[in-house]
Design a protein around this motif. Structure first.
Motif, short mmCIF file in Angstrom:
data_model
loop_
_atom_site.label_atom_id
_atom_site.label_comp_id
_atom_site.label_asym_id
_atom_site.label_seq_id
_atom_site.Cartn_x
_atom_site.Cartn_y
_atom_site.Cartn_z
N PHE A 249 -5.74 13.52 17.47
CA PHE A 249 -5.03 14.75 17.25
C PHE A 249 -5.66 15.52 16.17
CE2 PHE A 249 -1.98 18.10 18.24
CZ PHE A 249 -1.52 18.46 17.16
N LEU A 250 -5.90 14.96 14.82
CA LEU A 250 -6.40 15.76 13.87
C LEU A 250 -7.76 16.30 14.27
CD1 LEU A 250 -5.09 13.64 10.95
CD2 LEU A 250 -4.56 15.94 11.60
N SER A 251 -8.78 15.15 14.95
CA SER A 251 -10.10 15.55 15.42
C SER A 251 -10.06 16.72 16.18
CB SER A 251 -10.60 14.23 16.12
OG SER A 251 -10.75 13.12 15.18
N LYS A 252 -8.89 16.76 17.21
CA LYS A 252 -9.19 18.04 18.04
C LYS A 252 -8.83 19.18 17.33
CE LYS A 252 -7.97 15.31 22.36
NZ LYS A 252 -7.14 15.08 23.16
N LEU A 253 -7.55 19.06 16.37
CA LEU A 253 -7.35 20.37 15.42
C LEU A 253 -8.98 20.74 14.92
CD1 LEU A 253 -4.06 19.78 13.76
CD2 LEU A 253 -4.55 21.07 15.65
N ARG A 254 -9.36 19.82 14.22
CA ARG A 254 -10.71 20.41 13.47
C ARG A 254 -11.65 20.94 14.34
NH1 ARG A 254 -13.56 15.22 10.94
NH2 ARG A 254 -13.88 14.68 13.09
N GLU A 255 -11.94 20.27 15.51
CA GLU A 255 -13.13 20.65 16.55
C GLU A 255 -12.67 22.16 16.76
OE1 GLU A 255 -14.51 19.88 21.13
OE2 GLU A 255 -13.14 18.40 20.12
N SER A 256 -11.39 22.64 17.34
CA SER A 256 -11.01 23.86 17.66
C SER A 256 -11.03 24.83 16.32
CB SER A 256 -9.62 23.82 17.90
OG SER A 256 -8.92 23.54 16.87
N PRO B 186 0.77 -1.10 -0.09
CA PRO B 186 0.01 0.09 -0.05
C PRO B 186 0.95 1.29 0.17
CG PRO B 186 0.32 -0.78 2.12
CD PRO B 186 0.82 -1.91 1.44
N THR B 187 0.30 2.31 -0.47
CA THR B 187 1.10 3.49 -0.81
C THR B 187 0.34 4.50 0.51
OG1 THR B 187 1.40 3.43 -3.01
CG2 THR B 187 1.52 5.82 -2.06
N ILE B 188 1.10 4.63 1.69
CA ILE B 188 0.50 5.43 2.74
C ILE B 188 1.44 6.59 3.27
CG2 ILE B 188 -0.10 5.23 5.18
CD1 ILE B 188 -0.26 2.17 4.79
N THR B 189 0.72 7.68 3.23
CA THR B 189 1.64 8.97 3.53
C THR B 189 0.94 9.56 4.74
OG1 THR B 189 1.88 9.23 1.32
CG2 THR B 189 2.16 11.02 2.87
N LEU B 190 1.70 9.74 5.96
CA LEU B 190 1.02 10.44 7.20
C LEU B 190 1.28 11.92 6.89
CD1 LEU B 190 3.18 8.12 9.75
CD2 LEU B 190 0.92 7.94 9.38
N PRO B 191 0.01 12.25 7.35
CA PRO B 191 -0.14 13.88 7.41
C PRO B 191 0.99 14.61 8.01
CG PRO B 191 -1.58 13.00 8.63
CD PRO B 191 -1.05 11.87 8.17
N VAL C 263 -0.18 4.51 15.78
CA VAL C 263 0.31 5.75 15.26
C VAL C 263 -0.95 6.42 14.51
CG1 VAL C 263 1.31 6.89 13.63
CG2 VAL C 263 2.54 5.34 14.78
N VAL C 264 -1.81 5.46 13.79
CA VAL C 264 -3.10 5.91 13.22
C VAL C 264 -4.16 6.51 14.18
CG1 VAL C 264 -5.11 5.34 11.98
CG2 VAL C 264 -2.74 4.33 11.37
N GLU C 265 -4.29 6.04 15.42
CA GLU C 265 -5.23 6.43 16.40
C GLU C 265 -4.73 7.57 16.81
OE1 GLU C 265 -6.85 1.85 17.76
OE2 GLU C 265 -5.75 3.26 19.09
N THR C 266 -3.48 7.74 17.29
CA THR C 266 -3.12 9.08 17.86
C THR C 266 -3.27 10.14 16.81
OG1 THR C 266 -1.36 7.76 19.11
CG2 THR C 266 -0.86 9.96 18.82
N TYR C 267 -2.71 9.75 15.88
CA TYR C 267 -2.97 10.85 14.74
C TYR C 267 -4.35 11.19 14.34
CZ TYR C 267 1.72 11.16 12.58
OH TYR C 267 3.20 11.41 12.21
N SER C 268 -5.28 10.37 14.47
CA SER C 268 -6.72 10.65 14.12
C SER C 268 -7.26 11.46 15.21
CB SER C 268 -7.44 9.40 13.97
OG SER C 268 -7.07 8.48 12.86
N ASN D 197 6.52 11.85 15.71
CA ASN D 197 6.46 11.24 14.37
C ASN D 197 6.20 9.67 13.97
OD1 ASN D 197 6.94 10.58 11.49
ND2 ASN D 197 7.73 12.80 11.46
N GLY D 198 5.20 9.30 13.36
CA GLY D 198 5.15 7.90 13.33
C GLY D 198 5.77 7.26 12.01
N ALA D 199 6.51 7.83 11.29
CA ALA D 199 6.96 7.45 9.99
C ALA D 199 7.96 6.35 10.07
CB ALA D 199 7.69 8.54 9.33
#
Length: 763
Positions: A365-372, A231-236, A358-363, A393-395
């Motif tokens: 954090f991103l949700s909190k960014l979106r909420e703010s 798979p081609t996976i890129t972390l934000p 890593v996915v759960e942690t990223y998700s 960083n989860g790379a």
């Protein structure tokens, strides 16, 4: 003092312009030179005999190099015999050849043979020395028994280790699909541990822990599996998103704010939407109350929702959308571990767990960014504070996961090689457990063997010293009596005897003097050889001298040949340097085998050579070369001759007829040897055998005519002989090989394999 090479031979009989090739090994302690009659062996022996006598006896020039303890000396033929020429000190050389026989045995003074002197006397002090050495001999034998017992004990321990180690590996790997472990034994174990010792690595380099061993077993016990799509996976980029979010949360817009809208989110949204509708449609009346819209009110609302406000809201909205996309892209599907290579399962499960975290942690954090950002979007005139830290960083975790998938695919594609290497690594890990103990036993055995060898040599030395002193004390055997004993052993009868007379010997047959002319060729050769070998014990010849023996078995039957070899072997064992030249292949084979045993067990340096003679358009030309590999490795001259035919058939035609002059004789010898076994009943081997219905009769006739025309020495140069016909040599050799293949395919293919193996060994 040793002879190390013949630098050059110019115009000496068939040696026209010979120079020692740089690629040819120097003469060693024991040297064997093989060549057919007429190829130059006698010339080599005569050159060395000229050195022995310091006298040049034939035309041409030669030059040899000697090696002594401090350097090298060169002897040139042109200086031999001159008043100012002295041979190097310490040069002791004895030559046996036809010239020696004629000058020392059968062309003697008054019918007598020159004497050989030996000295000895009784002595009380020597008897005491014998008694002392006898005591030393017994103590040495007692010590040898103890050393042998110790060595046997260490060998037994090593044998037990080999058996135990082999069983451990067989028990561990017998269930694998590799059949060689089903037959794993102590010899296989010895080969493996010996290979590891030579490798030089330590035990730790080979030893694996339990987890590693489990993975190795999973690797070679598993069946091959399918490859997977990677798979081609890129972390934000969380840092970038975090910085953008913070910048908007802290930002406020400058507007002519209407307090009622500023502090009322619902009302503000409703008015903003209404303003957009009225402006877009161009309404002049309020669509809610159907009253004209006051111009001042419209301008006031526009001032509240100015361009800066709109831009910020648009940017926030776009950032929220970007975060939403990032959250969506973090959805990863993990293949079941069942389809992953077994030996990667543990690593794969761990990697999946890490990436999922890593996915759960990223998700989150991103949700909190979106909420703010959504809060800011609803209240653009307020500042907000974001207190969450950016996750690690989860790379690296993701890269490890991708690497495992790639390794799975690689291992699937190289399953056979991977499993084989895994078994080997597993095997080496087990063997490593015995490595240090094995080294210890091997060293102990080596030390014991060295002590045994040293003690054995001491015993041998003491035995020889005791025998020599006792011989000097008890009796003085005349050389004639010793030669008579040798003749009895050699000939098997007492018909011929050496009898002392004045200053030499005469020969008796049946107790009566006999003329040398009445001796048979075999008797002459036997007497001459035994006499020569006895002279090596002469007081004037040191045991570290150089001995050269040229064709000592001429005119001998097979029984005499073996006797001659036995005597030569015994009498020359103490020679500093030995040269044996022969054209007799049976004798060559005996000497070759003896020399190789000396190299193997007594660390003697040996070299093998051959003389070769070809014909140019005007004369025969000889050279010295390294012995062909087929002659060195095989017990038959037939292998070598067969190879010559193969080479002639395969190589491009040089256009030089001189290259082919000796080929017909080779071909005739090969065919006669071949048909001697195939058709032993035939009286005329070539004529009767070359009528087989297994091969083209026309080609058979061509072969026969070619051999008859070219394989006899007296035909070459005869008036009716057309040398140009030699241009057919290559085609005839091809036909001969085809003939042998047609008559006996298995034999032909076997010879091909032998030649191929010899050629590989040369390269």
């Amino acid at each position: 003092m040793k002879i190390i090479k013949i630098n050059k031979i110019n115009n000496c009989r068939t040696f026209v312009d010979f120079a020692w090739p740089s690629s040819l090994q120097l003469f060693a302690d024991y040297n064997l030179i093989y060549g057919w009659n007429g190829t130059g062996k006698t010339t080599i022996a005569d050159i060395l005999r000229d050195i022995e006598r310091n006298k040049k006896s034939f035309s041409g020039n030669f030059e040899i190099t000697l090696q002594n303890g401090v350097g090298k000396e060169v002897i040139k033929s042109d200086t031999l015999g001159s008043a100012n020429t002295y041979l190097p000190d310490g040069l002791q050389i004895r030559i046996f050849n036809r010239t020696y026989i004629e000058e020392n045995i059968f062309a003697t003074n008054n019918g007598q043979i020159n004497p050989i002197f030996f000295l000895g006397e009784e002595n009380v002090e020597k008897q005491k020395l014998v008694e002392t050495k006898t005591i030393e001999h017994k103590e040495a034998e007692k010590n040898l028994d103890a050393l042998s017992t110790e060595k046997d004990a260490k060998n037994n321990q090593l044998e037990k280790l080999r058996t135990t180690g082999a069983k451990a590996i067989k028990d561990a790997l017998i269930i694998s699909s590799d059949n060689r472990y089903k037959n794993y034994n102590k010899n296989t174990f010895s080969d493996k541990i010996g290979e590891m010792v030579v490798g030089g690595k330590s035990t730790a380099d080979y030893t694996k822990n339990d987890i590693e061993l489990t993975e190795l077993r999973q690797c070679f016990d598993s069946s091959p599996k399918e490859t997977l799509s990677i798979p081609t996976i890129t972390l934000p980029d969380l840092d970038s998103l975090y910085k953008s979010t913070i910048s908007y949360l802290d930002k406020t817009v400058i507007t002519a704010a209407i307090d009622s809208l500023k502090n009322n989110e619902i009302l503000s949204t409703w008015v903003k939407q209404g303003l957009d509708i009225h402006q877009h449609k161009g309404y002049k009346d309020c669509q809610f109350c159907d009253q004209p819209l006051p111009e001042a009110r419209i301008e006031s609302i526009k001032g509240h929702f100015n361009d800066e406000y709109n831009c910020m809201i648009a940017d926030i909205t776009a950032l929220i959308e970007k975060i939403n996309n990032c959250i969506s892209e973090l959805s990863i599907s993990f293949p079941s571990k069942v389809i992953i290579c077994d030996h990667l399962n543990n690593s794969y499960v761990t990697a999946c767990s890490d990436v999922q975290a890593v996915v759960e942690t990223y998700s989150i954090f991103l949700s909190k960014l979106r909420e703010s950002l959504q809060q800011k979007n609803s209240k653009p005139f307020q500042s907000f504070v974001f207190n969450e830290l950016v996750p690690e960083n989860g790379a690296a975790k993701l890269e490890e996961y991708i690497n495992i998938l790639n390794k799975h695919n690689s291992d699937c594609q190289k399953h056979s090689t991977i499993t084989q290497e895994a078994r080997k690594t597993y095997e080496e890990s087990i063997v490593a457990g015995y490595l240090e103990e094995y080294k210890k036993f091997k060293q102990q055995i080596k030390d014991a063997e060295a002590s045994i060898l040293k003690t054995t040599e001491n015993i041998k030395k003491l035995t020889e010293e005791i025998r020599k002193i006792e011989k000097e004390i008890k009796e003085h055997h005349k050389a004639a009596e010793q030669i008579n004993a040798d003749l009895l052993s050699y000939l098997g009868h007492e018909e011929l005897k050496f009898v002392s007379k004045e200053n030499g010997y005469i020969i008796h047959r049946f107790e009566k003097p006999t003329s040398i002319k009445e001796l048979s060729e075999g008797e002459k050769t036997a007497i001459a050889l035994l006499y020569f070998l006895k002279t090596l014990e002469d007081k004037s010849f040191m045991s570290n001298g150089i001995v050269v023996i040229d064709d000592p078995v001429c005119s001998m039957d097979d029984s005499s040949l073996f006797h001659a070899f036995a005597y030569i072997k015994e009498k020359t064992k103490n020679a500093k340097q030995l040269f044996i030249l022969t054209h007799n292949f049976t004798f060559f084979r005996l000497v070759r085998r003896y020399f190789k045993s000396l190299e193997r067990y007594k660390s003697k340096k040996i070299s093998f050579y051959q003389t070769q003679c070809i014909k140019s358009s005007t004369r025969r030309i000889s050279k010295i070369k390294k012995l062909d590999k087929l002659l060195e490795d095989y017990e038959s001259e037939y292998h070598y001759l067969f190879q010559i035919i193969c080479n002639t058939a395969e190589q491009e035609d040089s256009g030089n007829l001189a290259d082919y002059y000796y080929i017909p004789n080779v071909a005739r010898r090969v065919l006669e040897s071949f048909f001697a076994f195939k058709n032993p009943h035939c009286q005329n081997l070539l004529r009767d055998s070359l009528t087989t219905d297994k091969f083209d009769l026309v080609k058979q006739q061509r072969i026969l005519e070619f051999l008859h025309a070219h394989s006899h020495e007296d035909n070459i140069g005869a008036p009716e002989h057309d040398a140009s016909i030699l241009s057919e040599t290559k085609e005839v050799m091809i036909a001969i090989l085809d003939l042998i293949k047609a008559v006996d395919k298995d034999h032909f293919e076997g010879m091909e394999q032998c030649i191929k193996k010899a050629n590989q060994s040369r390269s």
